[in-house]
Design a protein around this motif. Structure first.
Motif, short mmCIF file in Angstrom:
data_model
loop_
_atom_site.label_atom_id
_atom_site.label_comp_id
_atom_site.label_asym_id
_atom_site.label_seq_id
_atom_site.Cartn_x
_atom_site.Cartn_y
_atom_site.Cartn_z
N LYS A 18 106.52 45.43 25.42
CA LYS A 18 105.31 45.88 24.75
C LYS A 18 105.00 47.34 25.08
O LYS A 18 104.57 48.10 24.20
N GLU A 19 105.21 47.73 26.32
CA GLU A 19 104.94 49.11 26.72
C GLU A 19 105.90 50.07 26.03
O GLU A 19 105.51 51.14 25.56
N ARG A 51 105.06 50.17 22.24
CA ARG A 51 103.80 50.90 22.05
C ARG A 51 104.01 52.40 22.17
O ARG A 51 103.50 53.18 21.36
N TYR A 88 105.82 53.66 19.09
CA TYR A 88 104.92 53.59 17.94
C TYR A 88 103.98 54.79 17.89
O TYR A 88 103.88 55.48 16.87
N THR A 106 103.40 44.79 13.44
CA THR A 106 103.03 46.21 13.42
C THR A 106 103.23 46.76 12.01
O THR A 106 104.03 46.24 11.24
N CYS A 122 96.78 57.71 15.30
CA CYS A 122 97.50 58.23 16.46
C CYS A 122 97.42 59.75 16.55
O CYS A 122 97.34 60.31 17.65
N THR A 182 94.38 52.27 17.37
CA THR A 182 95.25 51.88 16.27
C THR A 182 94.66 50.67 15.54
O THR A 182 93.87 49.91 16.09
N PHE A 216 98.64 47.64 15.16
CA PHE A 216 99.59 47.31 16.23
C PHE A 216 99.13 46.05 16.96
O PHE A 216 98.06 46.02 17.57
N LEU A 247 95.88 46.93 25.19
CA LEU A 247 96.43 48.16 24.61
C LEU A 247 95.95 49.38 25.37
O LEU A 247 96.72 50.33 25.60
N ASP A 291 98.37 52.04 27.17
CA ASP A 291 98.34 53.45 26.81
C ASP A 291 98.07 54.34 28.03
O ASP A 291 98.59 55.46 28.12
#
Length: 330
Positions: free
Chosen positions: A17-18, A21, A24, A116, A125, A131, A134, A155, A159
């Motif tokens: 996921k990291e 992300r 993305y 996504t 972004c 977002t 996502f 999220l 981030d």
């Protein structure tokens, strides 16, 4: 633009996921939505744009649409050996070519499925906003009805860990700006602190001051944003911030298009009819914001352009009189 360079900054210890992300958000910062696809009436050009061959290792144009954006996103995940799948649904808009909308699913270490749609988050972004597409679990794609949701809190932590944000999203700044200028009485008090005589201000003058204020204090503008992103961001900003609940009834936006071969020029316009005569604004690439323009100047500017909306001609909009005509008079 060589998108595979994004992968150079990925930490191998990050979770799926990291990694996804990070790809993305960083990819959104580099691409732009190809506004020609929204406005052109040339079937060949639309087909060429939609089906354009793209590669993360080639120096390609940053302009993309949903099909090319999601294909590039998938290629980046493939390079990181992250399982993913492109999904399709019938486009519901009245396009002159038959196309599908495209999104992308990815799978984490446990096989959980996530939705996504990168093309829809370019604007967010670029401007440091939260977002929209996502890890959400509500969508119209048949193949994505059992996806897992990633919470806003998770999220935010991702981030921060990956360095995509330092403290918080610019949504916070956006809300502060809204609150600062939305209330006209409070805004007049602010103007008075700037030694501006507010005793005889007209609605139009109040609106102009609001827009100048917003232009001055928006520190999170991304100058790499394309026409599509700028249009969405500034229209949202001005309509939600500069326009109060009474003024918003008189707010209309217009898109005018001039097409010559494969060149598509777009004029983004706003008309705000505060009393009997509209106040006009156009989006200026040089100023990177909407700026005021007189009616005669606008009429000259529109030569060779046609309106792309059903609202009618901006120069012949229906008059909208306000029920609070004297609201700014002391």
């Amino acid at each position: 633009m060589i998108l595979s360079d994004i992968l150079l900054n990925i930490d191998s210890s990050w979770s799926v996921k990291e990694k996804v992300r990070y790809i993305y958000v960083e990819m959104c910062k580099q691409i732009k939505y190809d506004e020609r696809f929204s406005y052109s009436s040339n079937p060949k050009m639309l087909i060429d744009i939609y089906y354009k061959s793209v590669s993360i290792d080639e120096d390609i144009s940053p302009k993309v649409v949903c099909n090319t954006a999601n294909k590039l996103f998938s290629q980046l995940m493939n390079r990181e050996k992250i399982k993913n799948k492109l999904i399709y649904k019938k486009n519901k808009t009245n396009k002159i070519i038959d196309i599908n909308d495209v999104a992308c699913l990815f799978y984490d270490e446990e096989g959980n499925e996530y939705y996504t749609n990168i093309a829809g988050d370019i604007e967010n972004c670029k401007f440091g906003l939260k977002t929209t597409y996502f890890g959400i679990n509500i969508n119209e794609y048949e193949e994505a009805q059992n996806v897992s949701r990633i919470t806003d809190e998770e999220l935010s932590e991702i981030d921060k860990k990956t360095g995509l944000i330092k403290q918080g999203y610019s949504d916070i700044v956006f809300k502060l700006l809204n609150n600062e200028v939305k209330n006209t009485n409070n805004f007049k008090k602010f103007l008075e602190t700037q030694n501006i005589d507010t005793s005889q201000l007209t609605r139009t003058q109040i609106l102009e001051y609001k827009m100048k204020f917003l232009n001055k204090y928006i520190k999170f503008r991304d100058k790499s944003a394309g026409t599509s992103e700028m249009k969405k961001f500034y229209k949202k900003l001005f309509k939600s911030s500069a326009i109060d609940k009474f003024e918003s009834k008189a707010f209309k936006s217009f898109d005018y298009v001039k097409e010559e071969g494969e060149e598509v020029d777009i004029l983004l316009l706003i008309a705000i009819n505060l009393q009997t005569d509209p106040q006009y604004f156009y989006y200026s690439d040089d100023a990177q914001s909407y700026v005021a323009i007189r009616r005669d100047e606008l009429k000259e500017m529109l030569k060779g352009y046609s309106c792309n909306k059903e609202d009618g001609d901006i120069l012949n909009i229906n008059g909208i009189s306000s029920e609070r005509k004297d609201v700014y008079e002391k």
